[in-house]
Design a protein around this motif. Structure first.
Motif, PDB file in Angstrom:
ATOM      1  N   PRO A  22      12.438  -0.799  18.683  1.00 29.33           N
ATOM      2  CA  PRO A  22      12.028   0.738  18.472  1.00 29.33           C
ATOM      3  C   PRO A  22      11.222   0.508  17.456  1.00 29.33           C
ATOM      4  O   PRO A  22      10.894  -0.083  16.601  1.00 29.33           O
ATOM      5  CB  PRO A  22      13.500   1.143  17.826  1.00 29.33           C
ATOM      6  CG  PRO A  22      14.710  -0.234  17.955  1.00 29.33           C
ATOM      7  CD  PRO A  22      13.767  -1.207  18.844  1.00 29.33           C
ATOM      8  N   LYS A  23      10.354   1.729  17.287  1.00 31.42           N
ATOM      9  CA  LYS A  23       9.353   2.131  16.130  1.00 31.42           C
ATOM     10  C   LYS A  23      10.038   1.577  14.753  1.00 31.42           C
ATOM     11  O   LYS A  23       9.252   0.985  14.069  1.00 31.42           O
ATOM     12  CB  LYS A  23       8.721   3.444  16.255  1.00 31.42           C
ATOM     13  CG  LYS A  23       7.729   3.635  15.289  1.00 31.42           C
ATOM     14  CD  LYS A  23       6.698   4.613  15.745  1.00 31.42           C
ATOM     15  CE  LYS A  23       7.513   6.133  16.035  1.00 31.42           C
ATOM     16  NZ  LYS A  23       6.374   7.161  16.014  1.00 31.42           N
ATOM     17  N   SER A  24      11.172   2.105  14.661  1.00 26.90           N
ATOM     18  CA  SER A  24      11.583   1.715  13.188  1.00 26.90           C
ATOM     19  C   SER A  24      11.834   0.248  12.754  1.00 26.90           C
ATOM     20  O   SER A  24      12.306   0.068  11.807  1.00 26.90           O
ATOM     21  CB  SER A  24      13.177   2.487  13.034  1.00 26.90           C
ATOM     22  OG  SER A  24      13.913   2.644  14.153  1.00 26.90           O
ATOM     23  N   GLY A 106      11.146   9.147  10.746  1.00 33.83           N
ATOM     24  CA  GLY A 106      11.668   8.018  10.570  1.00 33.83           C
ATOM     25  C   GLY A 106      10.235   6.732  10.842  1.00 33.83           C
ATOM     26  O   GLY A 106      10.580   5.492  10.752  1.00 33.83           O
ATOM     27  N   ASP A 107       9.186   7.269  10.824  1.00 32.05           N
ATOM     28  CA  ASP A 107       8.065   6.563  11.148  1.00 32.05           C
ATOM     29  C   ASP A 107       7.033   6.731   9.947  1.00 32.05           C
ATOM     30  O   ASP A 107       5.994   6.148  10.007  1.00 32.05           O
ATOM     31  CB  ASP A 107       7.283   6.656  12.164  1.00 32.05           C
ATOM     32  CG  ASP A 107       6.856   8.125  12.526  1.00 32.05           C
ATOM     33  OD1 ASP A 107       7.404   9.128  11.459  1.00 32.05           O
ATOM     34  OD2 ASP A 107       6.161   8.404  13.374  1.00 32.05           O
ATOM     35  N   ILE A 108       7.402   7.329   8.795  1.00 33.27           N
ATOM     36  CA  ILE A 108       6.587   7.216   7.531  1.00 33.27           C
ATOM     37  C   ILE A 108       6.882   6.474   6.380  1.00 33.27           C
ATOM     38  O   ILE A 108       8.018   6.305   6.211  1.00 33.27           O
ATOM     39  CB  ILE A 108       6.530   8.768   7.098  1.00 33.27           C
ATOM     40  CG1 ILE A 108       7.883   9.229   6.645  1.00 33.27           C
ATOM     41  CG2 ILE A 108       5.902   9.573   8.173  1.00 33.27           C
ATOM     42  CD1 ILE A 108       7.861  10.391   5.621  1.00 33.27           C
ATOM     43  N   ILE A 217       1.530   6.820   4.735  1.00 37.51           N
ATOM     44  CA  ILE A 217       1.186   6.486   6.141  1.00 37.51           C
ATOM     45  C   ILE A 217       2.178   6.720   7.176  1.00 37.51           C
ATOM     46  O   ILE A 217       3.371   6.516   6.943  1.00 37.51           O
ATOM     47  CB  ILE A 217       0.488   4.936   6.194  1.00 37.51           C
ATOM     48  CG1 ILE A 217      -0.266   4.613   7.294  1.00 37.51           C
ATOM     49  CG2 ILE A 217       1.750   4.049   6.187  1.00 37.51           C
ATOM     50  CD1 ILE A 217      -1.150   3.465   7.266  1.00 37.51           C
ATOM     51  N   ASP A 218       1.839   7.357   8.433  1.00 39.49           N
ATOM     52  CA  ASP A 218       2.736   7.323   9.684  1.00 39.49           C
ATOM     53  C   ASP A 218       2.360   6.117  10.507  1.00 39.49           C
ATOM     54  O   ASP A 218       1.182   5.945  10.891  1.00 39.49           O
ATOM     55  CB  ASP A 218       2.215   8.528  10.272  1.00 39.49           C
ATOM     56  CG  ASP A 218       2.909   8.774  11.683  1.00 39.49           C
ATOM     57  OD1 ASP A 218       3.232   7.658  12.338  1.00 39.49           O
ATOM     58  OD2 ASP A 218       3.230   9.937  12.059  1.00 39.49           O
ATOM     59  N   ILE A 219       3.154   5.147  10.801  1.00 41.99           N
ATOM     60  CA  ILE A 219       2.733   3.985  11.359  1.00 41.99           C
ATOM     61  C   ILE A 219       2.756   4.256  13.243  1.00 41.99           C
ATOM     62  O   ILE A 219       2.937   3.336  13.712  1.00 41.99           O
ATOM     63  CB  ILE A 219       3.773   2.893  10.984  1.00 41.99           C
ATOM     64  CG1 ILE A 219       5.259   3.149  11.435  1.00 41.99           C
ATOM     65  CG2 ILE A 219       3.802   2.446   9.759  1.00 41.99           C
ATOM     66  CD1 ILE A 219       6.217   2.190  11.927  1.00 41.99           C
TER      67      ILE A 219
HETATM   68 MG    MG Z   1       4.917  10.098  13.566  1.00 42.76          MG
END
Ligand code: MG
Ligand code: GDD
Length: 362
Positions: A22-24, A106-108, A217-219
């Protein structure tokens, strides 16, 4: 203040890394991304957090458990099917008491001062306060127009180039009043950005923007994911401890041959082997259990765990996920490799290639 973190997206733009992870949980300096977010929240007194999950939920639950290791209280709400950002908040907010609460995408990654943001929210008697950050290209984000006194007048998600009137965007961090939950329908796909905020503005509700000049930043893409790793490693994010941009940090039990040359900043995980005449140029992050074999050249890259970079390989400006094997003599530049990819001997991968997990190329 309690927090909800939205971590149920598909991570589409970060594929092939996010097919299995998952991205997180993508590793940032060899630790799961979300760990940084949670620790930062705790610093600002947000130690009770609900994670709103949908896609790839169980690895996230396994990673953080009840939050004990971070001295936080973490709980989870899993959507049967993705409810969108607003639907996810409604679904997760069930047991929030009647206080203002924080919501994060959840991606910042940011060093925002949430303590100040709450003060601002209360001073302005705001219904919703949205953190604001400047970016070069607002078309990828939610554009926000405000009055001089920071009252939001317009919210435009993913504006077209000709609609861009400012470089200020929604940073993906909100403080919301609990009565807003009444506006969001239950168990229905609903978007905060395309529905809740525009409808609040139409109704004249008090929506304010909290400006911030900190790191943000947004990853969401491989380039930005690498950039976060490098910014932290180069000491570009003041509050995160890396001050010296030529450090070489070597994990427990890793062996580096005396003829290998490491030019910092380089972070090498535990139990790695770096062979003779290898060159590693920073900024580069290498996870645990990796083998960088003799005469290999690695530069400006992020390498996860258990990866072998074979003898004489060149791996430049790339990302390799867990357990990839690059056989001897490969040349790989600006590529993103999913888990368990094998690149066969002497193969030269076209620049910019993305390889799906478990593929063998060559
Ligand atoms: Mg995003
Ligand atoms: N639980 C849950 N359910 N979470 C979701 C869902 C869902 O259905 N859909 C998206 N999310 C989570 C994602 O995991 C991510 O953490 C967050 O919500 C935002 O989704 P993204 O897909 O990353 O959106 P974006 O980056 O294109 O745009 C958003 O973030 C920008 C800032 O980075 C918007 O909020 C923009 O307005 C904003 O500028």
């Amino acid at each position: 203040m309690k927090g909800i973190i939205l971590v149920g997206g598909m991570g589409t733009r970060l594929r092939p890394l996010t097919w299995d992870t998952p991205k997180s949980l993508v590793p940032v300096l060899n630790k799961p991304f979300l760990e940084y977010v949670l620790r930062h929240l705790k610093k600002h007194g947000v130690d009770e957090v609900i994670l709103a999950l949908s896609n790839l939920a169980s690895p996230i639950q396994e990673c953080f458990g009840d939050g004990h290791d971070l001295e936080m209280k973490i709980s989870y709400v899993v959507e049967k099917s993705a409810l969108g950002t607003g639907g996810a908040i409604k679904n997760a907010a069930g047991d929030l008491s009647g206080d203002s609460f924080l919501v994060l995408n959840g991606d910042i990654f940011s060093d925002f001062d949430y303590t100040d943001m709450l003060k601002f929210h209360r001073q302005h008697r705001s219904s919703a306060t949205i953190a604001l950050t400047p970016v070069d290209d607002p078309t990828l984000y939610g554009l926000i127009e405000t009055t001089d006194s920071l009252r939001v007048t317009r919210f435009l998600e993913k504006p077209k180039a000709q609609e861009v009137t400012t470089n200020l965007i929604n940073a993906g961090a909100y403080i919301l009043e609990p009565d807003l939950l009444d506006i969001i329908p239950s168990e229905t796909e609903y978007s905060v950005e395309r529905q809740l905020f525009p409808s609040m503005l139409k109704a004249g509700s008090s929506v304010y923007a909290f400006p911030s000049s900190g790191y943000w930043i947004d990853i969401g893409s491989p380039e930005k994911y690498s950039r976060l790793n490098f910014d932290l490693l180069c000491g570009n994010v003041a509050s995160y401890g890396f001050q010296n941009n030529c450090d070489i940090i070597v994990g427990y039990n890793s062996q580096i041959h005396p003829t290998a040359r490491l030019e910092g900043p380089v972070l090498l995980g535990e139990n790695c082997v770096v062979g003779s005449n290898v060159t590693i140029k920073g900024p580069t992050v290498i996870g645990s259990r990796c083998r960088i074999e003799e005469e290999a050249f690695v530069s400006t890259s992020v390498i996860w765990q258990g990866v072998t970079v074979g003898r004489g390989c060149r791996f430049v400006s790339g990302i390799a996920a867990d357990d990839c094997a690059l056989q001897q003599g490969c040349e790989i530049e600006q590529a993103v490799l999913g888990n368990n990819v094998t690149i066969l001997k002497n193969y030269k991968l076209a620049s910019g290639t993305k390889v799906e997990p478990r593929q063998t190329i060559g």
